[in-house]
Design a protein around this motif. Structure first.
Motif, PDB file in Angstrom:
ATOM      1  N   ASP A 231       0.862  -1.181   0.000  1.00 39.30           N
ATOM      2  CA  ASP A 231       0.000   0.000   0.000  1.00 39.30           C
ATOM      3  C   ASP A 231       0.899   1.233   0.000  1.00 39.30           C
ATOM      4  O   ASP A 231       1.273   1.742   1.058  1.00 39.30           O
ATOM      5  N   HIS A 232       1.268   1.689  -1.193  1.00 35.44           N
ATOM      6  CA  HIS A 232       2.135   2.855  -1.337  1.00 35.44           C
ATOM      7  C   HIS A 232       1.516   4.051  -0.614  1.00 35.44           C
ATOM      8  O   HIS A 232       0.383   4.422  -0.878  1.00 35.44           O
ATOM      9  N   GLY A 233       2.261   4.624   0.308  1.00 40.70           N
ATOM     10  CA  GLY A 233       1.779   5.785   1.047  1.00 40.70           C
ATOM     11  C   GLY A 233       0.959   5.444   2.277  1.00 40.70           C
ATOM     12  O   GLY A 233       0.481   6.323   2.972  1.00 40.70           O
ATOM     13  N   LYS A 234       0.745   4.163   2.533  1.00 38.65           N
ATOM     14  CA  LYS A 234      -0.054   3.721   3.695  1.00 38.65           C
ATOM     15  C   LYS A 234      -1.418   4.421   3.727  1.00 38.65           C
ATOM     16  O   LYS A 234      -1.881   4.898   4.765  1.00 38.65           O
ATOM     17  N   LEU A 235      -2.073   4.457   2.591  1.00 39.71           N
ATOM     18  CA  LEU A 235      -3.354   5.161   2.462  1.00 39.71           C
ATOM     19  C   LEU A 235      -4.559   4.292   2.793  1.00 39.71           C
ATOM     20  O   LEU A 235      -5.646   4.803   3.021  1.00 39.71           O
TER      21      LEU A 235
ATOM     22  N   LEU B 219      -5.781   1.558  -6.916  1.00 40.95           N
ATOM     23  CA  LEU B 219      -6.644   0.513  -7.464  1.00 40.95           C
ATOM     24  C   LEU B 219      -5.876  -0.807  -7.554  1.00 40.95           C
ATOM     25  O   LEU B 219      -6.417  -1.876  -7.234  1.00 40.95           O
ATOM     26  N   TYR B 220      -4.603  -0.739  -7.959  1.00 36.51           N
ATOM     27  CA  TYR B 220      -3.780  -1.952  -7.979  1.00 36.51           C
ATOM     28  C   TYR B 220      -3.670  -2.543  -6.581  1.00 36.51           C
ATOM     29  O   TYR B 220      -3.703  -3.766  -6.407  1.00 36.51           O
ATOM     30  N   SER B 221      -3.549  -1.681  -5.579  1.00 29.66           N
ATOM     31  CA  SER B 221      -3.466  -2.162  -4.198  1.00 29.66           C
ATOM     32  C   SER B 221      -4.753  -2.900  -3.809  1.00 29.66           C
ATOM     33  O   SER B 221      -4.701  -3.947  -3.164  1.00 29.66           O
ATOM     34  N   ALA B 222      -5.896  -2.374  -4.235  1.00 30.27           N
ATOM     35  CA  ALA B 222      -7.171  -3.050  -3.945  1.00 30.27           C
ATOM     36  C   ALA B 222      -7.227  -4.414  -4.629  1.00 30.27           C
ATOM     37  O   ALA B 222      -7.718  -5.391  -4.051  1.00 30.27           O
ATOM     38  N   GLY B 223      -6.702  -4.513  -5.849  1.00 33.44           N
ATOM     39  CA  GLY B 223      -6.634  -5.809  -6.529  1.00 33.44           C
ATOM     40  C   GLY B 223      -5.725  -6.772  -5.787  1.00 33.44           C
ATOM     41  O   GLY B 223      -6.023  -7.964  -5.675  1.00 33.44           O
TER      42      GLY B 223
ATOM     43  N   LYS C 118       0.915  12.277  -3.971  1.00 31.09           N
ATOM     44  CA  LYS C 118       2.054  11.389  -4.220  1.00 31.09           C
ATOM     45  C   LYS C 118       1.661  10.045  -4.835  1.00 31.09           C
ATOM     46  O   LYS C 118       2.463   9.428  -5.528  1.00 31.09           O
ATOM     47  N   VAL C 119       0.459   9.561  -4.535  1.00 31.56           N
ATOM     48  CA  VAL C 119       0.075   8.217  -4.973  1.00 31.56           C
ATOM     49  C   VAL C 119      -1.103   8.311  -5.940  1.00 31.56           C
ATOM     50  O   VAL C 119      -2.221   8.625  -5.538  1.00 31.56           O
ATOM     51  N   PRO C 120      -0.855   8.028  -7.230  1.00 30.97           N
ATOM     52  CA  PRO C 120      -1.946   8.097  -8.208  1.00 30.97           C
ATOM     53  C   PRO C 120      -3.053   7.087  -7.898  1.00 30.97           C
ATOM     54  O   PRO C 120      -2.802   6.040  -7.302  1.00 30.97           O
ATOM     55  N   GLN C 121      -4.251   7.407  -8.322  1.00 29.62           N
ATOM     56  CA  GLN C 121      -5.382   6.519  -8.062  1.00 29.62           C
ATOM     57  C   GLN C 121      -5.190   5.142  -8.674  1.00 29.62           C
ATOM     58  O   GLN C 121      -5.630   4.149  -8.108  1.00 29.62           O
TER      59      GLN C 121
END
Length: 192
Positions: A45-49, A115-119, A108-111
């Motif tokens: 999770d780039h950016g710990k979002l 979305l890739y993180s959700a996948g 800093k973290v594109p949507q």
């Protein structure tokens, strides 16, 4: 350097989704599901979002959603077989976890990365369920891409979407092995 874990690698090399239509009861209890969800939430999770969340659907909710799929399909004038197939997915399920992609505003973290993180959460959830001894399958279906279904039936916010529905239960039969990709056909090695 991490410690080698041959058992984990063997699991990943032999893992096999179980078709949702072959999953039956019992399903994990809330206590049994929590470590599976916890493992899924450890996804990169780039950016710990934490640009995702879970909705756990139990029997009554799945039955309600099956009815809503039928109503929406009729409203949209979809072919009856298409509507029935997606409605059966919900009606035949006993437990499903909706992974909701819920992007966060970030400079800093594109949507797309969110979305890739959700996948990745979907795959981690699937693998955690399988590693816990449950049968599991990652599905979607046309209803999961319809805004009215997402917002009205599941309460998603306008900026959210369904990344996947992970069905979990007890497998009623072992699935046959399926062909796997030819590694040589999909891999390019670049040395300089």
């Amino acid at each position: 350097m991490p410690t080698s874990n041959p058992a984990a690698l063997d699991f990943l090399l032999t893992r096999r989704s179980r078709p949702a239509k072959t999953l039956t009861t019992p399903v994990p209890t809330r206590v049994q599901l929590e470590p599976i969800l916890t493992a899924a939430a450890r996804t990169p999770d780039h950016g710990k979002l934490e640009p995702w969340r879970f909705i756990v659907l139990e029997n009554a909710a799945l039955d309600r959603l099956a009815d809503e799929v039928v109503q929406l399909g009729e409203t949209l004038d979809y072919p009856a077989d298409k509507v029935e197939k997606n409605a059966r997915q919900f009606a035949d399920g006993h437990l499903a976890v909706v992974v909701v992609a819920s992007p966060v505003e970030s400079e800093k973290v594109p949507q797309i990365e969110q979305l890739y993180s959700a996948g990745a959460v979907c795959l981690s959830l699937l693998n955690a369920a399988l590693a816990s001894g449950w049968g599991a399958n990652w599905l979607s279906g046309w209803a999961s891409h319809e805004r009215r279904f997402c917002e009205d039936a599941l309460g998603l916010a306008p900026h959210e979407q369904i990344a996947g529905l992970i069905y979990i239960g007890t497998e009623s039969c072992a699935p046959p092995e399926r062909p796997r990709p030819d590694l040589g056909a999909i891999t390019e090695w670049v040395s300089d």
